[in-house]
Scaffold this motif. Structure first.
Motif, mmCIF file in Angstrom:
data_model
loop_
_atom_site.group_PDB
_atom_site.id
_atom_site.type_symbol
_atom_site.label_atom_id
_atom_site.label_comp_id
_atom_site.label_asym_id
_atom_site.label_seq_id
_atom_site.Cartn_x
_atom_site.Cartn_y
_atom_site.Cartn_z
ATOM 1 N N LEU A 40 0.841 -1.202 0.000
ATOM 2 C CA LEU A 40 0.000 0.000 0.000
ATOM 3 C C LEU A 40 0.878 1.255 0.000
ATOM 4 O O LEU A 40 0.649 2.187 -0.776
ATOM 5 C CB LEU A 40 -0.938 0.009 1.207
ATOM 6 C CG LEU A 40 -1.738 1.287 1.451
ATOM 7 C CD1 LEU A 40 -2.670 1.599 0.281
ATOM 8 C CD2 LEU A 40 -2.529 1.161 2.753
ATOM 9 N N LEU A 41 1.880 1.295 0.846
ATOM 10 C CA LEU A 41 2.767 2.451 0.930
ATOM 11 C C LEU A 41 3.487 2.689 -0.400
ATOM 12 O O LEU A 41 3.587 3.827 -0.867
ATOM 13 C CB LEU A 41 3.793 2.268 2.052
ATOM 14 C CG LEU A 41 3.243 2.261 3.478
ATOM 15 C CD1 LEU A 41 4.325 1.828 4.465
ATOM 16 C CD2 LEU A 41 2.678 3.608 3.857
ATOM 17 N N ASN A 42 3.969 1.624 -1.008
ATOM 18 C CA ASN A 42 4.679 1.756 -2.278
ATOM 19 C C ASN A 42 3.738 2.194 -3.396
ATOM 20 O O ASN A 42 4.100 3.038 -4.218
ATOM 21 C CB ASN A 42 5.406 0.457 -2.623
ATOM 22 C CG ASN A 42 6.701 0.312 -1.854
ATOM 23 O OD1 ASN A 42 7.754 0.688 -2.328
ATOM 24 N ND2 ASN A 42 6.626 -0.202 -0.638
ATOM 25 N N ALA A 43 2.537 1.652 -3.420
ATOM 26 C CA ALA A 43 1.548 2.058 -4.427
ATOM 27 C C ALA A 43 1.179 3.524 -4.244
ATOM 28 O O ALA A 43 1.075 4.280 -5.220
ATOM 29 C CB ALA A 43 0.311 1.173 -4.336
ATOM 30 N N LEU A 44 1.003 3.938 -3.014
ATOM 31 C CA LEU A 44 0.652 5.320 -2.723
ATOM 32 C C LEU A 44 1.780 6.264 -3.144
ATOM 33 O O LEU A 44 1.526 7.324 -3.734
ATOM 34 C CB LEU A 44 0.351 5.474 -1.232
ATOM 35 C CG LEU A 44 -0.223 6.795 -0.776
ATOM 36 C CD1 LEU A 44 -1.509 7.134 -1.527
ATOM 37 C CD2 LEU A 44 -0.512 6.730 0.722
ATOM 38 N N TYR A 45 3.008 5.887 -2.892
ATOM 39 C CA TYR A 45 4.163 6.685 -3.321
ATOM 40 C C TYR A 45 4.146 6.875 -4.832
ATOM 41 O O TYR A 45 4.324 7.987 -5.336
ATOM 42 C CB TYR A 45 5.450 5.992 -2.863
ATOM 43 C CG TYR A 45 6.715 6.741 -3.184
ATOM 44 C CD1 TYR A 45 7.164 7.763 -2.346
ATOM 45 C CD2 TYR A 45 7.473 6.429 -4.304
ATOM 46 C CE1 TYR A 45 8.345 8.451 -2.627
ATOM 47 C CE2 TYR A 45 8.645 7.108 -4.593
ATOM 48 C CZ TYR A 45 9.075 8.124 -3.749
ATOM 49 O OH TYR A 45 10.241 8.800 -4.038
ATOM 50 N N LEU A 46 3.914 5.784 -5.568
ATOM 51 C CA LEU A 46 3.874 5.856 -7.027
ATOM 52 C C LEU A 46 2.738 6.747 -7.518
ATOM 53 O O LEU A 46 2.910 7.539 -8.443
ATOM 54 C CB LEU A 46 3.738 4.457 -7.629
ATOM 55 C CG LEU A 46 4.975 3.573 -7.548
ATOM 56 C CD1 LEU A 46 4.645 2.148 -8.000
ATOM 57 C CD2 LEU A 46 6.117 4.149 -8.365
ATOM 58 N N VAL A 47 1.578 6.626 -6.892
ATOM 59 C CA VAL A 47 0.419 7.436 -7.286
ATOM 60 C C VAL A 47 0.698 8.918 -7.060
ATOM 61 O O VAL A 47 0.428 9.753 -7.930
ATOM 62 C CB VAL A 47 -0.848 6.989 -6.517
ATOM 63 C CG1 VAL A 47 -1.957 8.007 -6.607
ATOM 64 C CG2 VAL A 47 -1.317 5.633 -7.026
ATOM 65 N N LEU A 48 1.246 9.264 -5.908
ATOM 66 C CA LEU A 48 1.523 10.668 -5.606
ATOM 67 C C LEU A 48 2.616 11.230 -6.506
ATOM 68 O O LEU A 48 2.511 12.363 -6.991
ATOM 69 C CB LEU A 48 1.889 10.844 -4.131
ATOM 70 C CG LEU A 48 0.734 10.628 -3.154
ATOM 71 C CD1 LEU A 48 1.247 10.643 -1.713
ATOM 72 C CD2 LEU A 48 -0.356 11.665 -3.346
ATOM 73 N N LYS A 49 3.649 10.454 -6.759
ATOM 74 C CA LYS A 49 4.720 10.920 -7.648
ATOM 75 C C LYS A 49 4.195 11.097 -9.078
ATOM 76 O O LYS A 49 4.548 12.058 -9.759
ATOM 77 C CB LYS A 49 5.897 9.942 -7.644
ATOM 78 C CG LYS A 49 6.774 10.062 -6.430
ATOM 79 C CD LYS A 49 7.556 11.359 -6.450
ATOM 80 C CE LYS A 49 8.646 11.360 -5.419
ATOM 81 N NZ LYS A 49 9.438 12.586 -5.445
ATOM 82 N N ALA A 50 3.338 10.185 -9.528
ATOM 83 C CA ALA A 50 2.754 10.306 -10.873
ATOM 84 C C ALA A 50 1.895 11.565 -10.962
ATOM 85 O O ALA A 50 1.942 12.292 -11.964
ATOM 86 C CB ALA A 50 1.934 9.064 -11.210
ATOM 87 N N GLU A 51 1.124 11.831 -9.913
ATOM 88 C CA GLU A 51 0.301 13.052 -9.890
ATOM 89 C C GLU A 51 1.185 14.294 -9.966
ATOM 90 O O GLU A 51 0.898 15.225 -10.720
ATOM 91 C CB GLU A 51 -0.560 13.097 -8.628
ATOM 92 C CG GLU A 51 -1.421 14.329 -8.544
ATOM 93 C CD GLU A 51 -2.287 14.365 -7.299
ATOM 94 O OE1 GLU A 51 -2.341 15.438 -6.667
ATOM 95 O OE2 GLU A 51 -2.910 13.341 -6.960
ATOM 96 N N LEU A 52 2.248 14.301 -9.197
ATOM 97 C CA LEU A 52 3.167 15.442 -9.224
ATOM 98 C C LEU A 52 3.767 15.639 -10.613
ATOM 99 O O LEU A 52 3.843 16.765 -11.106
ATOM 100 C CB LEU A 52 4.299 15.224 -8.213
ATOM 101 C CG LEU A 52 4.131 15.858 -6.864
ATOM 102 C CD1 LEU A 52 5.238 15.413 -5.924
ATOM 103 C CD2 LEU A 52 4.081 17.351 -6.953
ATOM 104 N N SER A 53 4.180 14.561 -11.227
ATOM 105 C CA SER A 53 4.752 14.644 -12.565
ATOM 106 C C SER A 53 3.727 15.208 -13.555
ATOM 107 O O SER A 53 4.046 16.074 -14.368
ATOM 108 C CB SER A 53 5.216 13.259 -13.017
ATOM 109 O OG SER A 53 5.665 13.291 -14.340
ATOM 110 N N GLU A 54 2.497 14.734 -13.467
ATOM 111 C CA GLU A 54 1.437 15.204 -14.364
ATOM 112 C C GLU A 54 1.123 16.682 -14.144
ATOM 113 O O GLU A 54 0.737 17.379 -15.069
ATOM 114 C CB GLU A 54 0.177 14.371 -14.177
ATOM 115 C CG GLU A 54 0.299 12.962 -14.712
ATOM 116 C CD GLU A 54 -0.886 12.084 -14.342
ATOM 117 O OE1 GLU A 54 -1.929 12.613 -13.895
ATOM 118 O OE2 GLU A 54 -0.767 10.857 -14.505
#
Length: 189
Positions: free
Chosen positions: A54-68
């Motif tokens: 969950l923590l790793n998935a959340l990290y990826l989601v937040l980083k992807a949002e930031l990139s977008e």
């Protein structure tokens, strides 16, 4: 036969995790996350096999949002300072508008529970941003030094800038500009 997973439930779990982790830290119980997402804890574990996943998935989601958020409108044909300011402004705006996500990202960034492979995958979306930081460092006061250190300085100054904007919204433009100027003087010389 297992029922297909619902993207709505997955998103509800992730949104709940952001709110719970921002309020209680990464040590918060998954039961709290499930309750807030209005799913059972078993359902949460159908989507994420354990808390680290969950923590790793959340990290990826937040980083992807930031990139977008950072890349649209990126000034490809402008000077390095303009490119760096674009990235800065987008990051500041995101952090001010999304305080729970900002806090959660800060916690995840420091956590040893987020794996190196996850960090590497997340950074793939930041190639252009990392290039700007690297080029900023290459000709400035940090010449020959670690771009990671310059990135850490950018992060620290951005956090300070966002904190002041949160307290004094009427001075957002002033703090955004002054924070960036401090960063630029530090890394570009």
């Amino acid at each position: 036969m297992a029922r297909p997973k619902s993207e709505d439930k997955r998103q509800a779990i992730l949104a709940s995790a952001i709110a719970i982790f921002a309020a209680h830290g990464l040590g918060a119980a998954t039961a709290k996350i499930a309750r807030r997402a209005v799913v059972s804890e078993g359902t949460l574990f159908n989507y994420f096999s354990n808390k680290d996943e969950l923590l790793n998935a959340l990290y990826l989601v937040l980083k992807a949002e930031l990139s977008e958020i950072m890349l649209p409108g990126y000034p490809d044909n402008q000077d390095l300072r303009s490119k760096a300011f674009h990235i800065w402004r987008r990051y500041i705006d995101w952090g001010v508008d999304q305080p729970d996500k900002r806090k959660c990202m800060a916690l995840l960034s420091l956590s040893d529970r987020v794996g190196e492979q996850t960090r590497e995958r997340a950074m793939a979306g930041f190639a252009e941003i990392n290039q700007v930081i690297h080029h900023s460092v290459a000709g400035g006061a940090f010449c020959g030094r670690s771009p990671d250190f310059a990135g850490a300085i950018m992060g620290a100054l951005a956090e300070t800038t966002m904190d002041f904007i949160q307290r004094e919204r009427d001075n957002a433009e002033f703090y955004t500009s002054m924070g960036f100027d401090a960063f630029w003087r530090a890394v570009a010389g």
